[in-house]
Design a protein around this motif. Structure first.
Motif, PDB file in Angstrom:
ATOM      1  N   GLY A  26       0.797  -1.226   0.000  1.00 36.61           N
ATOM      2  CA  GLY A  26       0.000   0.000   0.000  1.00 36.61           C
ATOM      3  C   GLY A  26       0.822   1.265   0.000  1.00 36.61           C
ATOM      4  N   LEU A  27       2.155   1.148   0.157  1.00 32.97           N
ATOM      5  CA  LEU A  27       3.027   2.318   0.132  1.00 32.97           C
ATOM      6  C   LEU A  27       3.879   2.320  -1.134  1.00 32.97           C
ATOM      7  CD1 LEU A  27       4.422   2.631   3.777  1.00 32.97           C
ATOM      8  CD2 LEU A  27       2.281   3.494   2.842  1.00 32.97           C
ATOM      9  N   MET A  28       4.128   3.494  -1.662  1.00 32.25           N
ATOM     10  CA  MET A  28       5.001   3.651  -2.826  1.00 32.25           C
ATOM     11  C   MET A  28       6.024   4.738  -2.526  1.00 32.25           C
ATOM     12  SD  MET A  28       4.079   4.969  -6.697  1.00 32.25           S
ATOM     13  CE  MET A  28       2.960   3.597  -7.009  1.00 32.25           C
ATOM     14  N   LEU A  29       7.307   4.391  -2.609  1.00 29.43           N
ATOM     15  CA  LEU A  29       8.368   5.363  -2.361  1.00 29.43           C
ATOM     16  C   LEU A  29       8.576   6.214  -3.601  1.00 29.43           C
ATOM     17  CD1 LEU A  29      10.607   6.416  -0.477  1.00 29.43           C
ATOM     18  CD2 LEU A  29      12.143   4.748  -1.546  1.00 29.43           C
ATOM     19  N   MET A  30       8.317   7.521  -3.470  1.00 31.49           N
ATOM     20  CA  MET A  30       8.495   8.441  -4.593  1.00 31.49           C
ATOM     21  C   MET A  30       9.906   9.012  -4.638  1.00 31.49           C
ATOM     22  SD  MET A  30       5.535   8.286  -5.941  1.00 31.49           S
ATOM     23  CE  MET A  30       5.557   9.668  -7.096  1.00 31.49           C
ATOM     24  N   GLN A  31      10.496   9.253  -3.452  1.00 25.37           N
ATOM     25  CA  GLN A  31      11.812   9.876  -3.405  1.00 25.37           C
ATOM     26  C   GLN A  31      12.434   9.683  -2.030  1.00 25.37           C
ATOM     27  OE1 GLN A  31      11.699  14.008  -4.529  1.00 25.37           O
ATOM     28  NE2 GLN A  31      13.917  14.214  -4.645  1.00 25.37           N
ATOM     29  N   ALA A  32      13.749   9.416  -2.014  1.00 21.01           N
ATOM     30  CA  ALA A  32      14.517   9.356  -0.775  1.00 21.01           C
ATOM     31  C   ALA A  32      15.498  10.525  -0.803  1.00 21.01           C
ATOM     32  CB  ALA A  32      15.255   8.031  -0.657  1.00 21.01           C
ATOM     33  N   CYS A  33      15.444  11.393   0.215  1.00 21.92           N
ATOM     34  CA  CYS A  33      16.203  12.643   0.198  1.00 21.92           C
ATOM     35  C   CYS A  33      17.092  12.762   1.434  1.00 21.92           C
ATOM     36  CB  CYS A  33      15.255  13.838   0.159  1.00 21.92           C
ATOM     37  SG  CYS A  33      14.030  13.760  -1.163  1.00 21.92           S
TER      38      CYS A  33
END
Length: 244
Positions: A26-33
Motif C-alpha cells: 500500500g506504500l510507494m516510495l516516490m523519493q529518498a532525500c
C-alpha cells in the motif's frame, strides 16, 4: 496506493526507512532525500500523500521544513531526540518515531496515515454524478442511462467493463477503462478493491480474509481483494466498525 517520501541526512537511517516503505503493502516510495531542500519540490507538488521526516538535520531541520510548506502531506517525524515530540505534534504530525524504531513501530504509524487518508477521502469526495443519480453509457450501438445507486460492482474484462446492476439478469458491457470509471464514480460510495474490481461499498455483506461478499443472486457474489487495495478497504471498514 499511498505515495511517500523519506527525508534523513544520515545514510543508514534513510536506508532503513526506505526499506520499510518498500516492504509495506500500500506504500510507494516516490523519493529518498538527504536534505529538506532536496525534498521540497516533491513535498509541494501535491502528488505526495505522506512523508517520513528526520527532525535534527543541518541547514533546515524537519520541523521548520514542515512549517514552511503551504499544504504539507501527512507527516511522521523520525528522530533520536525525544524532546522534539511535543513540537512535532504542534505542526499536526500524525506520529513520532524515536530512533532506533522497529518495523512494528513503523507500521503502527502507517496505520494512522492510512486511516486518516481514508476518512478524508470519504469526507471530501466530490460526486460528479448528476442530481438524478444517473450516468450515460454507450453499449451495443446505443446509449443507456443507469442509476449509480443501482450498481453493485464492476468487473474489468480486457478493454471492457461488466457493470452488474440491480434488476438486470446479465451485466451491462461497455468499452471503458477502470481508471475512467473510477474517476467518474463518487469515492464515498465506490472503492477499487482489486485490479479488476470496483465495488459499491453500500452493498458489502461480508468481508473475509481475501474476499468480499457483495449483494447478488442467492447468498451474494464473491469479489477478490487485491493486496495493493487491502489497506484502503480495511481503513474504510474501521471507520464503520462497532466494537465493545
Amino acid at each position: 496506493m499511498i505515495k511517500c517520501i523519506a527525508i534523513d541526512d544520515e545514510p543508514l537511517a534513510l536506508e532503513q526507512i526506505t526499506s520499510y516503505i518498500k516492504r509495506t503493502p500500500g506504500l510507494m516510495l516516490m523519493q529518498a532525500c538527504q536534505s529538506a531542500e532536496q525534498a521540497r519540490e516533491a513535498a509541494e507538488s501535491g502528488e505526495v500523500d505522506a512523508m517520513f521526516v528526520d527532525i535534527n538535520m543541518p541547514d533546515l531541520n524537519g520541523l521548520d521544513f514542515v512549517k514552511s510548506l503551504p499544504d504539507p502531506p501527512k507527516v511522521v517525524f523520525t528522530t533520536a531526540y525525544s524532546e522534539y515530540a511535543l513540537d512535532g505534534f504542534k505542526v499536526n504530525a500524525l506520529d513520532y518515531l524515536l530512533k532506533p524504531f522497529s518495523y512494528a513501530d513503523f507500521t503502527a504509524a502507517v496505520d494512522k496515515v492510512q486511516h486518516l487518508l481514508a476518512m478524508e477521502h470519504a469526507a471530501t469526495a466530490v460526486s460528479t454524478i448528476d442530481a438524478d443519480d444517473s450516468i450515460f453509457l454507450k453499449t451495443d450501438y446505443k446509449i443507456v442511462r443507469i442509476k449509480v445507486s443501482e450498481i453493485r460492482y464492476i468487473e474489468a474484462m480486457s478493454e471492457y467493463l461488466r457493470i452488474h446492476l440491480d434488476g438486470r439478469k446479465s451485466p451491462l458491457v461497455v468499452l471503458l477503462s477502470m481508471k475512467k470509471m473510477e474517476e467518474r464514480l463518487p469515492g464515498s460510495w465506490f472503492m477499487r478493491v482489486h485490479r479488476s474490481y470496483i465495488i459499491n461499498l453500500k452493498r458489502i455483506i461480508e468481508v473475509r480474509k481475501s474476499r468480499i461478499i457483495i449483494e447478488g443472486p442467492g447468498e451474494g457474489v464473491e469479489v477478490p481483494i487485491g493486496d495493493l487495495y487491502k489497506d484502503a478497504l480495511m481503513a474504510y471498514i474501521n471507520t464503520k466498525f462497532l466494537n465493545k
